[in-house]
Design a protein around this motif. Structure first.
Motif, PDB file in Angstrom:
ATOM      1  N   ASP A 270      -1.763   9.018  -4.885  1.00 12.22           N
ATOM      2  CA  ASP A 270      -0.443   8.115  -4.215  1.00 12.22           C
ATOM      3  C   ASP A 270       0.777   9.057  -4.327  1.00 12.22           C
ATOM      4  O   ASP A 270       1.518   9.219  -3.287  1.00 12.22           O
TER       5      ASP A 270
ATOM      6  N   HIS B   9       0.822  -1.402  -0.153  1.00 10.36           N
ATOM      7  CA  HIS B   9       0.082  -0.082   0.108  1.00 10.36           C
ATOM      8  C   HIS B   9       0.857   1.358   0.125  1.00 10.36           C
ATOM      9  O   HIS B   9       0.917   2.071   1.002  1.00 10.36           O
ATOM     10  N   TYR B  10       1.234   1.658  -1.053  1.00  9.85           N
ATOM     11  CA  TYR B  10       2.129   2.837  -1.437  1.00  9.85           C
ATOM     12  C   TYR B  10       1.828   4.072  -0.663  1.00  9.85           C
ATOM     13  O   TYR B  10       2.760   4.810  -0.105  1.00  9.85           O
ATOM     14  N   TRP B  11       0.498   4.316  -0.701  1.00 11.05           N
ATOM     15  CA  TRP B  11       0.352   5.738   0.053  1.00 11.05           C
ATOM     16  C   TRP B  11       0.345   5.722   1.561  1.00 11.05           C
ATOM     17  O   TRP B  11       0.631   6.534   2.145  1.00 11.05           O
TER      18      TRP B  11
ATOM     19  N   ASP C  40      -8.040   1.911   3.724  1.00 12.40           N
ATOM     20  CA  ASP C  40      -7.457   3.347   3.481  1.00 12.40           C
ATOM     21  C   ASP C  40      -8.276   4.213   4.270  1.00 12.40           C
ATOM     22  O   ASP C  40      -7.567   5.305   4.583  1.00 12.40           O
TER      23      ASP C  40
END
Length: 382
Positions: free
Chosen positions: A110, A61-63, A269
C-alpha cells in the motif's frame, strides 16, 4: 468503431485522448466525492452504484486511492488543466484525512503504491506539497528491507511473507527516489527467489525463513517487475536489467495474452491487476533503452499488447448515460452492476470482488489506466 480484425484504421493518439477523457469523466461522475463533506478533499467511492456504507467511506481501500492519484496524474500530464491539478492534491488530502493516523499503514505494498503516485505527481506536475508525505513514506520503505532473512521486503509489518506485490512497487519507488542500490537489491532478490524457471514468469511470494513458495501467477506481479527493471535499465545502464525485461516480456506475451489482449480480469483488489500490468508495459514501450533489433521489437510488442487490450476493452464497454463502463475481462462485454453483492474487506486485508465486478472502482481505474496507456504509446509513435 475500430475492429480488432484490423479492417479499420488504428485509433489515433487524439482518439485515445478522447477516450481517456471519457474514462476520467465516468469515474469523476460516478465515484468521486468529498470526504465527509470537507471541502478540498476527494476520494473515490469504492463501488457504483454505491451502498450507504460506501458513500460514507466506511470502506475506502487505501491502495485503490493511490492508483486514483496515478490516473489523475496521467490525465493532468496528457492535457494539463487547473481542475486536474487540484484533483491530484485533493485526493492526496482525502487519503491523509481518511487514513486518520498519518500517511502510513501496516502494508508495505500500500505505502509503495502511494509513494509511486505522489513522487510522480511531484516530479511531473510540480506539486511540492507532496514532499512531507514522501519523506515519511521513503523512510518506511527503505527500512523495510530484511537482511536477517536474506533480503526482501515483507508484505506487511510482522509478516513472514515476502511477495512480488510488495517488493516490485517498493523497488520502483526506491528507483524513482534515487535509491538505486536498494532498488537493484530488490530486483536481484526477486530474480533469485520469485522467477519461475519453467515459464519465466514471476511467482507470488515466499515465506521466510522457511523458504515455502506461494506459486500463483498474477498479472500485476509481472507488471511491477517489468517496471522496476526498466527503471534500473535506464538509470544504471547495467545490462542484466534490460535482459530481465526482455525475458519477462516474452513470457507475458506467451502466457498472459490471447490474440494480443491481456487475459482474464476480476474485481476487488484483482480489478487493478491488469491495469498495473498495462501501465508498466507502456513504460517498457516508451522507456526501455537499446537500439538493437531485439530492443526495438520488445518496445513494439509491449505497445501492441497495450493497444490491442485497449481496443478490446473499448469495444466491449457499456455506455451508461453516455459514459463508458469497462468490463473486468476486456475480452468480454461489460455487464451493468447493481448494489447487491458488494465486495468487502477480508480479515487478511484483501478486498473481494463485487458479484458484478464492473461495480468496483478498481475495475474502472484499470479501464482508465488502459485508455491513458494507449494514448501514451500511440503518441510515442509505437
Amino acid at each position: 468503431m475500430t475492429s480488432r480484425t484490423g479492417r479499420h484504421a488504428e485509433p489515433t493518439a487524439a482518439l485515445w485522448s478522447e477516450r481517456a477523457d471519457m474514462a476520467e469523466s465516468a469515474i469523476v461522475t460516478r465515484h468521486l466525492r468529498n470526504v465527509w463533506a470537507i471541502p478540498g478533499t476527494t476520494l473515490g467511492v469504492v463501488g457504483w452504484p454505491p451502498t450507504r456504507r460506501d458513500r460514507a467511506f466506511a470502506s475506502w481501500h487505501y491502495w485503490w486511492q493511490a492508483h486514483l492519484i496515478d490516473c489523475a496524474t496521467d490525465a493532468a500530464n496528457r492535457e494539463p488543466t487547473p481542475v486536474r491539478r487540484r484533483r491530484v492534491t485533493s485526493v492526496a488530502r482525502g487519503m491523509r484525512l481518511r487514513n486518520i493516523t498519518g500517511w502510513t499503514n501496516n502494508y508495505y505494498d500500500d505505502m509503495a503504491w502511494l509513494t509511486i503516485s505522489l513522487e510522480r505527481a511531484e516530479r511531473t506536475l510540480g506539486l511540492d506539497e507532496m514532499r512531507g508525505a514522501l519523506t515519511t513514506l521513503e523512510k518506511e520503505l527503505y527500512d523495510a528491507w530484511a537482511p536477517e532473512v536474506g533480503g526482501g521486503v515483507p508484505w506487511r509489518k510482522g509478516s513472514d511473507f515476502y511477495n512480488a506485490p510488495a517488493n516490485g512497487p517498493v523497488g520502483i519507488a526506491m528507483a524513482r527516489l534515487g535509491r538505486y542500490q536498494r532498488a537493484q537489491q530488490i530486483s536481484d532478490w526477486i530474480d533469485a527467489n520469485l522467477r519461475d524457471k519453467e515459464s519465466g514468469l514471476i511467482l507470488d511470494g515466499i515465506h521466510l525463513p522457511s523458504g515455502e513458495i506461494e506459486r500463483p501467477v498474477y498479472s500485476y506481479c509481472q507488471g511491477v517487475v517489468l517496471g522496476l527493471d526498466t527503471e534500473l535499465a535506464v538509470h544504471t545502464g547495467e545490462p542484466r536489467h534490460t535482459e530481465r525485461v526482455l525475458h519477462l516480456l516474452e513470457a507475458v506475451e506467451e502466457h498472459m495474452t490471447s490474440g494480443g489482449v491481456v487475459n482474464g480480469g476480476g474485481g476487488g483488489d484483482g480489478g487493478l491487476f491488469n491495469g498495473i500490468l498495462i501501465r508498466y508495459l507502456a513504460l517498457v514501450a516508451v522507456m526501455l533503452p537499446g537500439a538493437d533489433t531485439v530492443h526495438t521489437k520488445a518496445r513494439r510488442t509491449a505497445a501492441s499488447i497495450v493497444r490491442n487490450s485497449a481496443i478490446a476493452a473499448w469495444e466491449n464497454r457499456l455506455e451508461v448515460e453516455g459514459e463508458p463502463l469497462f468490463g473486468a475481462d476486456w475480452r468480454k462485454p461489460a455487464r451493468l452492476p447493481g448494489t447487491a453483492g458488494a465486495g468487502y474487506l477480508t480479515a487478511n486485508g484483501s478486498v473481494t470482488a463485487s458479484r458484478t465486478p464492473e461495480r468496483d472502482l478498481s475495475v474502472q481505474l484499470s479501464g482508465w489506466k488502459l485508455m491513458e496507456a494507449a494514448h501514451q504509446v500511440t503518441a510515442a509513435g509505437l
